[in-house]
Scaffold this active site. Structure first.
Site, short mmCIF file in Angstrom:
data_model
loop_
_atom_site.label_atom_id
_atom_site.label_comp_id
_atom_site.label_asym_id
_atom_site.label_seq_id
_atom_site.Cartn_x
_atom_site.Cartn_y
_atom_site.Cartn_z
N ILE A 121 -7.73 -4.77 -5.81
CA ILE A 121 -6.11 -5.46 -5.13
C ILE A 121 -5.29 -4.14 -4.81
O ILE A 121 -4.16 -4.50 -4.72
CB ILE A 121 -5.83 -6.13 -6.23
CG1 ILE A 121 -5.68 -5.36 -7.98
CG2 ILE A 121 -7.03 -7.64 -7.22
CD1 ILE A 121 -5.03 -5.94 -9.08
N HIS A 123 -3.79 -4.21 -1.25
CA HIS A 123 -2.92 -4.53 -0.43
C HIS A 123 -1.75 -5.64 -1.48
O HIS A 123 -1.13 -4.99 -1.54
CB HIS A 123 -3.41 -5.99 -0.02
CG HIS A 123 -4.18 -7.50 -0.45
ND1 HIS A 123 -5.23 -7.31 -1.15
CD2 HIS A 123 -3.35 -8.29 -0.10
CE1 HIS A 123 -4.96 -8.87 -1.70
NE2 HIS A 123 -4.15 -8.50 -1.24
N TYR A 124 -2.04 -5.66 -2.88
CA TYR A 124 -1.56 -6.74 -3.93
C TYR A 124 -0.40 -5.39 -3.84
O TYR A 124 0.80 -5.69 -4.60
CB TYR A 124 -2.10 -7.24 -4.69
CG TYR A 124 -1.43 -7.92 -6.01
CD1 TYR A 124 -0.58 -8.69 -6.17
CD2 TYR A 124 -1.79 -6.83 -7.17
CE1 TYR A 124 0.25 -8.56 -7.21
CE2 TYR A 124 -0.09 -7.29 -8.64
CZ TYR A 124 0.12 -7.91 -8.43
OH TYR A 124 1.25 -8.22 -9.50
N LEU A 125 -1.30 -4.14 -4.97
CA LEU A 125 -0.32 -2.97 -5.32
C LEU A 125 0.73 -2.89 -4.65
O LEU A 125 1.94 -1.92 -4.81
CB LEU A 125 -1.08 -1.93 -5.95
CG LEU A 125 -2.33 -2.80 -7.40
CD1 LEU A 125 -2.99 -1.77 -7.81
CD2 LEU A 125 -1.31 -2.60 -8.37
N LYS A 128 3.53 -3.92 -4.12
CA LYS A 128 4.81 -4.11 -5.95
C LYS A 128 5.12 -2.59 -5.13
O LYS A 128 6.31 -2.68 -6.12
CB LYS A 128 3.95 -4.37 -6.63
CG LYS A 128 3.20 -5.76 -7.47
CD LYS A 128 4.21 -6.71 -7.01
CE LYS A 128 4.59 -6.86 -8.62
NZ LYS A 128 5.90 -8.38 -8.28
#
Length: 212
Positions: A121, A123-125, A128
Site C-alpha cells: 500500500i 501509494h496510500y502511505l 498520507k
C-alpha cells in the site's frame, strides 16, 4: 468546541461522532458527501450535517469550527488516483482552509507506515505522509494519529501509544479505540503537536496520551 468530523459516515467517523456526542462536551458537526446520510448521523448525535466533497470546492466548511478531525479516506477498493484526490489533496485543501479560518486544533487520522512508505500500500502511505507533512508545516496546532490495522472488534479503552512502535507483529486496534483517541486528543494538552503510533495495549487511553 465545535468539532468538524470529516469522513463522518465512514466506519471510524461514525464511531467518532457518536463518541463526541455521548462522552464529551464538544459538538460534533458531520461532514459527508451525500445528503442522504444526514438522518442517520443526526440520530447518532451530530449537531449538524455539512454536505461537501473533498474532491471539489470545500467552500467555507471550516468557518466557525474550533477543531477539525480528519477521518476521511478513499477506501481500500479505489486506485491511486482516488487516494491522491482524497487522502492527500483533499486533506491539504482542508488544512489550508482550517488555517484561514483560525481553527484551534487539527487532528489527522493517518496510518502506521506513513513515515516510511513502502510495501503493497505504498501509494496510500505516500499520500498520507504528504498530507501529514503539510499539516506539520502549516503552523496549525496538530495531532497526527497513526494506527495499525483497524478492526471492528469491541473497543477496550486500552492502547499502546508511542512516537514509534517497533514491534507490530500482527497486532491491531479496534476502530472504537481509535475514535476515543482522536476525541481525547482534543482534551489533553500533551497530545498537541505530536505524531503518535497506535495499537491495542494495556494503558488507559487518557493516561497513555498524558505519558506520550
Amino acid at each position: 468546541m465545535k468539532v468538524l468530523v470529516v469522513g463522518a459516515n465512514g466506519h471510524t467517523g461514525r464511531l467518532l461522532v457518536e463518541y463526541l456526542a455521548n462522552n464529551s462536551d464538544h459538538h460534533p458537526y458531520a461532514m459527508v458527501r451525500n445528503e442522504n446520510q444526514e438522518k442517520d448521523l443526526m440520530e447518532i448525535g451530530a449537531v449538524e450535517v455539512v454536505v461537501s466533497d473533498l474532491e471539489e470546492d470545500i467552500g467555507r466548511v471550516t468557518n466557525g469550527m474550533d477543531a477539525i478531525i480528519f477521518a476521511a479516506g478513499s477506501g481500500s477498493k479505489t486506485g491511486p488516483e482516488k487516494t491522491i484526490a482524497v487522502d492527500q489533496e483533499g486533506a491539504i485543501k482542508l488544512i489550508d482552509a482550517a488555517k484561514s479560518s483560525g481553527v484551534q486544533h487539527f487532528v489527522m487520522l493517518s496510518s502506521i507506515g506513513a513515515d516510511d512508505p513502502q510495501g503493497p500500500i505504498e501509494h496510500y502511505l505516500k499520500a498520507k505522509k504528504i498530507a501529514d507533512d503539510h499539516l506539520q508545516n502549516s503552523g496549525l496546532t496538530y495531532t497526527i494519529v497513526r494506527p495499525g490495522r483497524l478492526t471492528h472488534d469491541r473497543a477496550t479503552g486500552k492502547v499502546e501509544l508511542a512516537e514509534k512502535i517497533e514491534l507490530m507483529d500482527e497486532r491491531s486496534i479496534p476502530r472504537g479505540d481509535v475514535a476515543h483517541v482522536l476525541a481525547a486528543s482534543l482534551e489533553i494538552d500533551n497530545a498537541k503537536n505530536k505524531v503518535m503510533e497506535l495499537l491495542s495495549g494495556d494503558k488507559e487511553i487518557e493516561l497513555a496520551l498524558k505519558m506520550l
